[in-house]
Design a protein around this motif. Structure first.
Motif, mmCIF file in Angstrom:
data_model
loop_
_atom_site.group_PDB
_atom_site.id
_atom_site.type_symbol
_atom_site.label_atom_id
_atom_site.label_comp_id
_atom_site.label_asym_id
_atom_site.label_seq_id
_atom_site.Cartn_x
_atom_site.Cartn_y
_atom_site.Cartn_z
ATOM 1 N N ARG A 1 21.615 12.181 -9.033
ATOM 2 C CA ARG A 1 22.180 11.617 -10.027
ATOM 3 C C ARG A 1 21.877 10.116 -10.079
ATOM 4 N N THR A 2 21.255 9.764 -11.385
ATOM 5 C CA THR A 2 20.773 8.461 -11.578
ATOM 6 C C THR A 2 21.791 7.791 -12.697
ATOM 7 N N LYS A 3 22.203 6.652 -12.427
ATOM 8 C CA LYS A 3 23.078 5.966 -13.523
ATOM 9 C C LYS A 3 22.556 4.469 -13.315
ATOM 10 N N GLU A 4 22.649 4.006 -14.696
ATOM 11 C CA GLU A 4 22.158 2.534 -14.667
ATOM 12 C C GLU A 4 22.841 1.401 -13.813
ATOM 13 N N SER A 5 22.389 0.504 -13.312
ATOM 14 C CA SER A 5 22.733 -0.364 -12.523
ATOM 15 C C SER A 5 23.769 0.035 -11.150
ATOM 16 N N GLN A 6 23.277 1.314 -11.075
ATOM 17 C CA GLN A 6 23.912 1.940 -9.736
ATOM 18 C C GLN A 6 22.848 2.775 -9.147
ATOM 19 N N GLU B 1 23.208 20.723 4.133
ATOM 20 C CA GLU B 1 23.087 20.935 5.360
ATOM 21 C C GLU B 1 23.086 22.177 5.981
ATOM 22 N N PHE B 2 22.146 22.829 6.495
ATOM 23 C CA PHE B 2 22.534 23.999 7.409
ATOM 24 C C PHE B 2 22.243 24.038 9.022
ATOM 25 N N ILE B 3 23.113 24.513 9.741
ATOM 26 C CA ILE B 3 22.850 24.423 11.158
ATOM 27 C C ILE B 3 22.931 25.763 11.671
ATOM 28 N N ASP B 4 22.011 26.129 12.532
ATOM 29 C CA ASP B 4 21.970 27.513 13.174
ATOM 30 C C ASP B 4 22.057 28.720 12.075
ATOM 31 N N GLY B 5 21.457 28.306 10.769
ATOM 32 C CA GLY B 5 21.469 29.439 9.625
ATOM 33 C C GLY B 5 22.590 29.421 8.977
ATOM 34 N N TYR B 6 23.662 28.490 9.002
ATOM 35 C CA TYR B 6 24.849 28.620 8.232
ATOM 36 C C TYR B 6 24.970 27.306 7.604
ATOM 37 N N LEU B 7 25.511 27.286 6.296
ATOM 38 C CA LEU B 7 25.819 26.127 5.698
ATOM 39 C C LEU B 7 27.000 25.280 6.133
ATOM 40 N N SER B 8 26.854 24.095 6.593
ATOM 41 C CA SER B 8 27.670 23.221 7.410
ATOM 42 C C SER B 8 28.109 22.088 6.765
ATOM 43 N N ARG B 9 27.505 21.500 5.694
ATOM 44 C CA ARG B 9 28.069 20.400 5.003
ATOM 45 C C ARG B 9 27.349 19.910 3.748
ATOM 46 N N LEU B 10 28.261 19.439 2.894
ATOM 47 C CA LEU B 10 27.747 19.050 1.549
ATOM 48 C C LEU B 10 27.645 17.582 1.595
ATOM 49 N N GLU B 11 26.571 16.824 1.253
ATOM 50 C CA GLU B 11 26.579 15.513 1.524
ATOM 51 C C GLU B 11 26.022 14.783 0.208
ATOM 52 N N PHE B 12 26.834 13.677 -0.383
ATOM 53 C CA PHE B 12 26.778 13.261 -1.750
ATOM 54 C C PHE B 12 26.663 11.658 -1.145
ATOM 55 N N SER B 13 25.467 11.031 -1.125
ATOM 56 C CA SER B 13 25.212 9.842 -0.552
ATOM 57 C C SER B 13 24.060 9.195 -1.127
ATOM 58 N N GLU B 14 23.652 8.011 -0.963
ATOM 59 C CA GLU B 14 22.810 7.272 -1.682
ATOM 60 C C GLU B 14 21.368 7.887 -1.142
ATOM 61 N N ARG B 15 20.398 7.607 -1.789
ATOM 62 C CA ARG B 15 19.182 8.335 -1.646
ATOM 63 C C ARG B 15 18.344 7.422 -0.564
ATOM 64 N N ASP B 16 17.783 7.930 0.478
ATOM 65 C CA ASP B 16 17.232 7.094 1.414
ATOM 66 C C ASP B 16 15.803 6.731 0.985
ATOM 67 N N ALA B 17 15.401 5.504 1.398
ATOM 68 C CA ALA B 17 14.073 5.011 1.239
ATOM 69 C C ALA B 17 13.046 6.189 1.610
ATOM 70 N N GLU B 18 12.009 6.390 1.034
ATOM 71 C CA GLU B 18 11.058 7.423 1.440
ATOM 72 C C GLU B 18 10.203 6.649 2.520
ATOM 73 N N PRO B 19 10.405 7.679 3.700
ATOM 74 C CA PRO B 19 9.603 7.028 5.048
ATOM 75 C C PRO B 19 8.227 7.253 4.618
ATOM 76 N N ILE B 20 7.542 5.947 5.549
ATOM 77 C CA ILE B 20 5.853 6.227 5.553
ATOM 78 C C ILE B 20 5.630 6.906 6.477
ATOM 79 N N PRO B 21 4.651 8.081 6.224
ATOM 80 C CA PRO B 21 4.137 8.774 7.349
ATOM 81 C C PRO B 21 2.955 8.008 8.379
ATOM 82 N N LEU B 22 3.365 8.420 9.418
ATOM 83 C CA LEU B 22 2.200 7.368 10.580
ATOM 84 C C LEU B 22 1.155 8.538 10.830
ATOM 85 N N LEU B 23 0.095 7.977 10.514
ATOM 86 C CA LEU B 23 -1.008 8.841 10.806
ATOM 87 C C LEU B 23 -1.990 8.340 11.681
#
Length: 373
Positions: free
Chosen positions: A279-284, A292-314
């Motif tokens: 979800r993208t809103k102006e000025s927000q 999220e799944f644990i041991d093959g089962y749906l365990s959590r619904l998450e609605f939070s800020e998008r994390d910064a894209e991690p930089i791969p370490l090569l």
């Protein structure tokens, strides 16, 4: 072995027994018994004193008044769904309830035993005093006054305890944390169903398993609530109006999911579902809806800020002169911006977006991205 504590829900019965028993014990006179039976009467009086002392030290006599509050009186039956139940349970993982109960029971039993010993020791003295009082009053009046005074003192003590507890509850605004079961709001359910309807990048079977689990699931969220609403540790039923009041200012970025064990498992067993709602809103800040799944089962619904894209370490980006055993005191600079592993970290505080349950997105607000690798 210890005597079990009396549950607080039996408070009225316990207090009635304590007041009536204390009054009845005040009627006893040694002249009522033959001399050869006085020792038995003395022992019975001591045991009765010990028992009444124990009763007045139990949870049912001295327990917290907060558990007896009328929830409807606190919040009132408001809202069109008032009266429909939801459930929440409370538990403090740092509080050893059993150890505290054992300690209180031991103290109460010790006090009761001491009361019995004192009653036995003072039998002669107390009887002389009561007989002297009886001799100055009309026949039977001394006994009656003693019984009324003793029973009333116990009843008055109970009333004073309740008043003090009431004042204490008013003075403190203690907040507790618990899990409450909810009926998943329609707008959130629509979001999840739309997300699960998107093409799965790897396996249609995984998407079907996720949908089956979601359809069979029950949902819980964490809330804080005042002790005036519930101060005990047993689960309690509140109505939907009271639940809405709890959610007025509650930051909820995750919902715990409990699917049926009979539903098929998703593969991989532990994963973030590869389709993510955005979800993208102006000025927000950009917000993401993830599963999220644990041991093959749906365990959590998450609605939070998008994390910064991690930089791969090569390994290709490592310094050419670095080899086995090379120590890098300032860390290894990786990538064009010099981001990598460091021996010391600068931690900065960020203020996350505050999210009410009612502010979770509508299905039409979402776009979707897919992790294909």
């Amino acid at each position: 072995m210890r005597l079990p504590d009396i549950p607080e829900r039996h408070r009225r019965l316990t207090r009635t027994i304590a007041a009536a028993g204390t009054g009845a014990l005040a009627l006893v006179r040694r002249r009522d018994f033959a001399p050869e039976h006085e020792s038995t009467a003395r022992l019975g009086n001591a045991l009765a004193s010990a028992g009444l002392t124990w009763i007045t030290g139990t949870q049912a006599f001295l327990g917290r008044a907060g558990d007896e509050f009328d929830l409807g009186a606190v919040f009132g039956p408001f809202g069109k769904n008032a009266g429909e139940p939801v459930r929440y349970s409370t538990a403090d993982e740092h509080f050893d309830e059993n150890a505290t109960a054992r300690s209180q029971a031991f103290l109460n039993a010790t006090t009761a035993a001491a009361s019995g010993v004192i009653s036995w020791s003072l039998w002669g003295s107390t009887q002389k005093i009561t007989e002297a009082i009886d001799a100055r009053l009309p026949a039977g009046m001394g006994r009656g006054l003693s019984a009324v005074a003793s029973g009333s003192l116990v009843a008055l003590s109970a009333a004073v305890i309740d008043k003090l507890e009431s004042w204490a509850c008013e003075d403190r605004e203690q907040l507790n944390y618990g899990q409450v079961e909810i009926d998943l709001p329609d707008h959130i359910r629509a979001c999840i169903l739309r997300l699960l309807s998107q093409p799965h990048p790897m396996s249609g079977q995984a998407a079907e398993a996720a949908r089956a689990q979601f359809d069979s699931a029950r949902f819980f969220v964490g809330v804080t609530y005042p002790s005036a609403l519930h101060s005990g540790t047993d689960p309690v039923t509140v109505n939907s109006g009271q639940l809405a009041h709890l959610f007025d200012d509650e930051d909820i970025t995750s919902i715990d999911v409990y699917p049926s064990a009979a539903s098929p498992k998703a593969v991989p067993a532990t994963q973030t579902y590869p389709v993510i709602g955005v979800r993208t809103k102006e000025s927000q800040p950009t917000m993401e809806l993830r599963l999220e799944f644990i041991d093959g089962y749906l365990s959590r619904l998450e609605f939070s800020e998008r994390d910064a894209e991690p930089i791969p370490l090569l390994s290709d980006d490592l310094p050419a002169d670095s080899g086995i055993g090379t120590l890098h005191p300032d860390g290894v600079d990786v990538g064009a911006e010099g981001v990598g592993y460091w021996s010391s970290l600068d931690i900065t505080e960020t203020e996350d977006e505050f999210v009410l349950l009612s502010e979770w997105p509508d299905a039409a607000d979402l776009t979707f991205r897919t992790d294909r690798e």
